[in-house]
Design an enzyme around this catalytic site. Structure first.
Site, PDB file in Angstrom:
ATOM      1  N   SER A 301     -14.046  15.453   8.860  1.00  0.00           N
ATOM      2  CA  SER A 301     -15.415  15.464   9.381  1.00  0.00           C
ATOM      3  C   SER A 301     -15.749  14.103   9.991  1.00  0.00           C
ATOM      4  O   SER A 301     -14.940  13.172   9.949  1.00  0.00           O
ATOM      5  CB  SER A 301     -16.411  15.795   8.269  1.00  0.00           C
ATOM      6  N   LYS A 302     -16.960  13.997  10.534  1.00  0.00           N
ATOM      7  CA  LYS A 302     -17.376  12.767  11.226  1.00  0.00           C
ATOM      8  C   LYS A 302     -17.310  11.538  10.333  1.00  0.00           C
ATOM      9  O   LYS A 302     -17.106  10.425  10.816  1.00  0.00           O
ATOM     10  CB  LYS A 302     -18.806  12.938  11.750  1.00  0.00           C
ATOM     11  N   ARG A 303     -17.476  11.735   9.029  1.00  0.00           N
ATOM     12  CA  ARG A 303     -17.461  10.568   8.132  1.00  0.00           C
ATOM     13  C   ARG A 303     -16.085   9.911   8.064  1.00  0.00           C
ATOM     14  O   ARG A 303     -15.954   8.786   7.573  1.00  0.00           O
ATOM     15  CB  ARG A 303     -17.943  10.956   6.730  1.00  0.00           C
ATOM     16  N   HIS A 304     -15.065  10.608   8.567  1.00  0.00           N
ATOM     17  CA  HIS A 304     -13.710  10.053   8.572  1.00  0.00           C
ATOM     18  C   HIS A 304     -13.387   9.339   9.887  1.00  0.00           C
ATOM     19  O   HIS A 304     -12.265   8.881  10.089  1.00  0.00           O
ATOM     20  CB  HIS A 304     -12.680  11.165   8.327  1.00  0.00           C
ATOM     21  N   GLY A 305     -14.363   9.248  10.783  1.00  0.00           N
ATOM     22  CA  GLY A 305     -14.123   8.593  12.078  1.00  0.00           C
ATOM     23  C   GLY A 305     -14.151   9.601  13.216  1.00  0.00           C
ATOM     24  O   GLY A 305     -14.813  10.636  13.114  1.00  0.00           O
TER      25      GLY A 305
END
Length: 569
Positions: A301-305
């Site tokens: 997801s976006k939290r991983h970059g």
């Protein structure tokens, strides 16, 4: 006696009537039994005859996620490897979130990856339109067909009633399924609500007992208990069709032979299979691809970059590297080879080799792979890409010519992404001598009689000897270095390290001779480097060396605390 409800060369489904199922009242003269189904399906990897047709069907509610891009790629490779058709369909029934801007971005990303579609927006085709928002009349036609056949009924339950059903089921620790209040309503009861203008949905009748089984190409046998489902809505009260209904009608009317999609859609297969069966459509083969995972094995997801194709594109990734890497997330050709062109992938691809377990997205490996693809480009193409990058970034004033060609050749090993070119060129043109000489790593070089080497180097430059050598190119530089080493009685590291520090201002970097030659050329041709980026010419470097206070530098180094000793236990 088994009644064959639907069949095709891919699937066979059988329904067995329950011995004591109650009769339901629906349309006049139409008696429908609430059946208990024993449903099974067997799939093969391709139809016995007919064309292989696959589809990628994104929702234009955001950017193209790398997971979606991989699904599109697997569909594309399967179609091309089988000589079939790759169809693009836009599932934009979420009118509040779907945008044309998002759709255009997705189409651009797919085109950038080289995944050209045979039918779809911009390509046309005989089974269009290819946007769900333009297919409403078709959905209503098939919804009416199901209503007339008794597979669907009108449900007049209010939102409050439905919420109460969920709450009751929760208290009884039962699945939150519809209780079937309107499934057995008489024509008179239905007509009464219609006359009152009560809003209604179309609900699909689901057998109360039995199991549905499919043979997934990737996952093997998958089955569901029908008692966990309940009668589900296919048409909302505002006339808008529900996702599973749209997908089934679209796939059937577009003659999709294989549905290759993410595993998160696996639960949808139960509803879709029941709709296929009720409409008498032959079902496609199903293949559910595992999710792409983050390094911590959670869903990427976006939290991983960066997670969207557009982001990677902006970061300087090549489409061929993205395609190569995405193909390896859950697939391999059975060899140790990791590098494939898209044509080689088409030749090698087999859906049987797609893994059912999740694949971890490794950003470092993608970057490394991009560097390999970048450096494998034909020299002219690489020079063009990097040269245009340097000019666009405002580092160079020109994007082609001998300087650009030589700089690309010298610096390419330090470029994994096109955007890395900015850093390596800026690094080449900079001269951080003071910070290097006052660093802990620079101390041994300073203590190795560096002022004496600097004095001899300044003399060689002022006499014109070094300039003349640089004018002669690599051969002249190598000849001069050899004679300079003899003069100082130095060779190897004791010669090259002080020279590198004094001429480049750095302890590490690309080939020193190539670096000095480029710095020299950039200095004498004032129309190459943008003067606003802080380029230090060779003349300016020697001016700095002449003004250097060596005693002050030594004092600074001596004042620094010794690095802590490493303890071994």
């Amino acid at each position: 006696m088994a009644a064959s409800l639907a069949g095709s060369q891919w699937f066979r489904i059988w329904a067995f009537p329950a011995a004591s199922a109650p009769l339901l009242r629906c349309k006049p003269c139409l008696l429908v039994r609430r059946r208990s189904l024993s449903v099974s399906a067997s799939a093969v990897t391709g139809p016995a005859d007919g064309e292989v047709r696959v589809r990628f069907a994104p929702s234009p509610t955001g950017n193209l996620h790398v997971g979606g891009a991989r699904t599109a790629l697997f569909n594309y490779l399967f179609a091309r490897s089988k000589g079939g058709k790759f169809i693009l369909r836009i599932e934009d029934t979420d009118l509040e979130r779907s945008t044309r801007k998002s759709e255009e971005a997705m189409l651009n990303d797919l085109s950038w990856l080289g995944l050209d579609w045979d039918e779809g927006p911009g390509a046309g085709g005989e089974y269009g339109p290819y946007r769900q928002s333009e297919r409403n009349s078709l959905y209503k036609q098939y919804a009416e067909k199901l209503l007339n056949s008794g597979h669907v009924y009108r449900c007049f339950c209010s939102s409050e009633e439905l919420e109460q059903m969920k709450e009751t089921a929760k208290q009884m620790q039962l699945p939150p399924v519809y209780t079937g209040k309107w499934a057995t309503a008489s024509d008179e009861e239905v007509q009464k609500e219609l006359e009152k203008g009560t809003p209604y949905t179309y609900r699909f009748r689901v057998p109360k007992e039995g199991r549905l089984k499919i043979e997934d190409i990737i996952r093997g046998e998958v089955s569901w208990g029908l008692d966990t489902l309940g009668d589900f809505v296919i048409l909302r009260s505002n006339g808008q069709p529900v996702y599973n209904f749209c997908v089934t009608v679209d796939d059937a009317t577009m003659h999709i032979s294989h549905v290759i999609r993410a595993e998160e859609h696996l639960p949808n297969t139960l509803r879709q299979a029941l709709i296929y069966n009720a409409l008498g459509f032959p079902m496609p083969s199903f293949a559910h691809v595992s999710l792409i995972l983050a390094p911590d094995r959670s869903k990427l997801s976006k939290r991983h970059g960066a997670t969207s194709v557009g982001q990677f594109r902006e970061m300087g990734y090549l489409p061929q590297a993205m395609v190569n890497y995405l193909a390896l997330l859950g697939w391999g050709d059975g060899t140790e080879n990791e590098f494939f062109t898209i044509d080689q992938l088409v030749e090698k691809f087999s859906i049987d080799r797609v893994n059912k377990s999740g694949a971890v997205f490794d950003s470092a490996k993608l970057r490394w792979m991009n560097g390999q693809h970048l450096r494998a480009l034909p020299s002219e193409e690489l020079v063009k890409i990097i040269g245009e990058r340097w000019k666009t970034a405002g580092i160079l004033l020109e994007s082609e010519g001998m300087f650009v060609k030589e700089a690309t050749e010298l610096l390419k090993d330090g470029i994994d992404l096109v955007t890395d070119a900015d850093k390596v060129m800026s690094n080449l043109l900079s001269y951080p001598l003071n910070s290097t000489l006052t660093s802990a790593e620079g101390k041994p070089v300073l203590e190795d009689k560096l002022p004496e080497v600097a004095s001899s180097l300044i003399a060689a430059y002022d006499s014109g000897e070094l300039r003349k050598a640089l004018e002669e190119g690599h051969a002249g530089w190598q000849k001069w270095v050899k004679s300079f080493g003899k003069l100082l009685k130095r060779k190897g590291k004791s010669l090259f390290m002080p020279l590198r520090v004094l001429l480049t201002g750095k302890l590490h970097g690309p080939d020193m001779g190539g670096s000095i030659l480029l710095i020299y050329k950039a200095g004498i041709n004032g129309d190459i480097v943008n003067p606003q980026i802080g380029f230090v010419t060779l003349d300016e470097r020697f001016r700095t060396l002449k003004e250097l206070d060596w005693e002050a530098l030594k004092a600074l180094q001596e004042a620094q605390p010794e690095p802590a000793a490493t303890a071994f236990h």
